[in-house]
Design an enzyme around this catalytic site. Sequence first.
Site, PDB file in Angstrom:
ATOM      1  CB  THR A   1      29.449  -7.059  42.820  1.00 38.68           C
ATOM      2  OG1 THR A   1      29.802  -6.049  41.737  1.00 38.68           O
ATOM      3  CG2 THR A   1      29.882  -6.560  44.153  1.00 38.68           C
TER       4      THR A   1
ATOM      5  CG  ASP B   1      50.877  -4.215  34.464  1.00 35.66           C
ATOM      6  OD1 ASP B   1      51.851  -5.038  34.386  1.00 35.66           O
ATOM      7  OD2 ASP B   1      50.432  -3.812  33.475  1.00 35.66           O
TER       8      ASP B   1
ATOM      9  CE  LYS C   1      32.387   2.695  39.051  1.00 33.49           C
ATOM     10  NZ  LYS C   1      33.101   1.952  37.819  1.00 33.49           N
TER      11      LYS C   1
ATOM     12  CG  ASP D   1      36.422   1.034  39.002  1.00 36.54           C
ATOM     13  OD1 ASP D   1      37.075   0.245  39.158  1.00 36.54           O
ATOM     14  OD2 ASP D   1      35.121   0.861  38.707  1.00 36.54           O
TER      15      ASP D   1
HETATM   16  O1  C5P Z   1      25.500  -0.675  36.467  1.00 36.54           O
HETATM   17  P1  C5P Z   1      26.099  -1.053  37.679  1.00 36.54           P
HETATM   18  O2  C5P Z   1      25.482  -0.509  39.106  1.00 36.54           O
HETATM   19  O3  C5P Z   1      26.200  -2.662  37.688  1.00 36.54           O
HETATM   20  O4  C5P Z   1      27.586  -0.439  37.668  1.00 36.54           O
HETATM   21  C1  C5P Z   1      28.594  -1.063  38.639  1.00 36.54           C
HETATM   22  C2  C5P Z   1      29.648  -0.206  38.434  1.00 36.54           C
HETATM   23  O5  C5P Z   1      30.709  -0.706  39.504  1.00 36.54           O
HETATM   24  C3  C5P Z   1      30.500  -0.782  36.865  1.00 36.54           C
HETATM   25  O6  C5P Z   1      31.242   0.575  36.701  1.00 36.54           O
HETATM   26  C4  C5P Z   1      31.661  -1.694  37.498  1.00 36.54           C
HETATM   27  O7  C5P Z   1      32.632  -1.578  36.671  1.00 36.54           O
HETATM   28  C5  C5P Z   1      31.917  -1.410  38.895  1.00 36.54           C
HETATM   29  N1  C5P Z   1      32.239  -2.322  39.772  1.00 36.54           N
HETATM   30  C6  C5P Z   1      31.651  -3.570  39.846  1.00 36.54           C
HETATM   31  N2  C5P Z   1      32.205  -4.563  40.866  1.00 36.54           N
HETATM   32  C7  C5P Z   1      33.432  -4.371  41.394  1.00 36.54           C
HETATM   33  C8  C5P Z   1      34.233  -3.307  41.113  1.00 36.54           C
HETATM   34  C9  C5P Z   1      33.465  -2.229  40.293  1.00 36.54           C
HETATM   35  O8  C5P Z   1      30.628  -3.883  39.617  1.00 36.54           O
HETATM   36  N3  C5P Z   1      33.848  -5.391  42.236  1.00 36.54           N
END
Ligand code: C5P
Length: 240
Positions: free
Chosen positions: A122, A68, A36, A63
């Site tokens: 999240t 927009d 990602k 991602d």
């Molecule tokens: O380091 P970690 O496991 O927390 O990374 C989660 C990844 O998922 C990050 O790149 C974050 O931008 C992405 N993400 C997220 N929650 C979302 C969508 C994307 O944490 N709802």
Amino acid sequence: MANQLDSKIVVALDYADEELALDFTRRVSPLLCKLKIGKELFTRAGPQLVRRLVDQGFDVFLDLKFHDIPATVAGAIAASADLGVWMVNVHCLGGSRMLEAARSSLDRHGGPTLLTGVTVLTSMQKEDLIELGIDQSPQDLVFRLASLAATSGLDGIVCSGQEAGAIKQHFGNAFLRITPGIRPASYGSSDDQRRILTPGEALAGGSSYLVVGRPVTGARDPAESLLAIKKEIGEDSDRD
Ligand code: C5P
């Protein structure tokens, strides 16, 4: 198209430096995991890096959470599909006209890129929503935005593992649940994430793909950490 073995693990390459990201990708095969690329690395390394990893055979999830006006998002989605990414996403809070514009743009493009919608980050919990004037639980808001995504023709949503089961039950297995906020029990921290689950819990609970960042990229040996997670979910037999 997704790689044949279709690993459920999507490693979030949240590196501040392109070389660090490439160090990691040199140590893993495209059959081992998907990748990602988010806002940090994309802003540093740009579309050339995306193209390079796609050319190496990696399934890349771009991602950038586009949010927009519909015409701008449609253009950004077409540009993403031109890069040959496996998946791209938009933010469902952009509303149905924006989501439909993104869908139409991909349909016109005709490639295999999947389109998913971010629902509630999240990292957010009920108090964060109240601060925004939204008096709903994260679960209820995820469900509402998932409905918008489904009726707008998206291929799935990004949601926490805590919501994935109910989404799968209601919208069916073909509507993908992409789950960040994954924390192996041995990791011992949630960082800034709030709605977290272990990899095993998330898959058992109904997630289609797990997005894992810091538990892998922050480890002393990221490739070993990835293999440990694959072992935890029974994906360790496809190491090549
Ligand atoms: O380091 P970690 O496991 O927390 O990374 C989660 C990844 O998922 C990050 O790149 C974050 O931008 C992405 N993400 C997220 N929650 C979302 C969508 C994307 O944490 N709802």
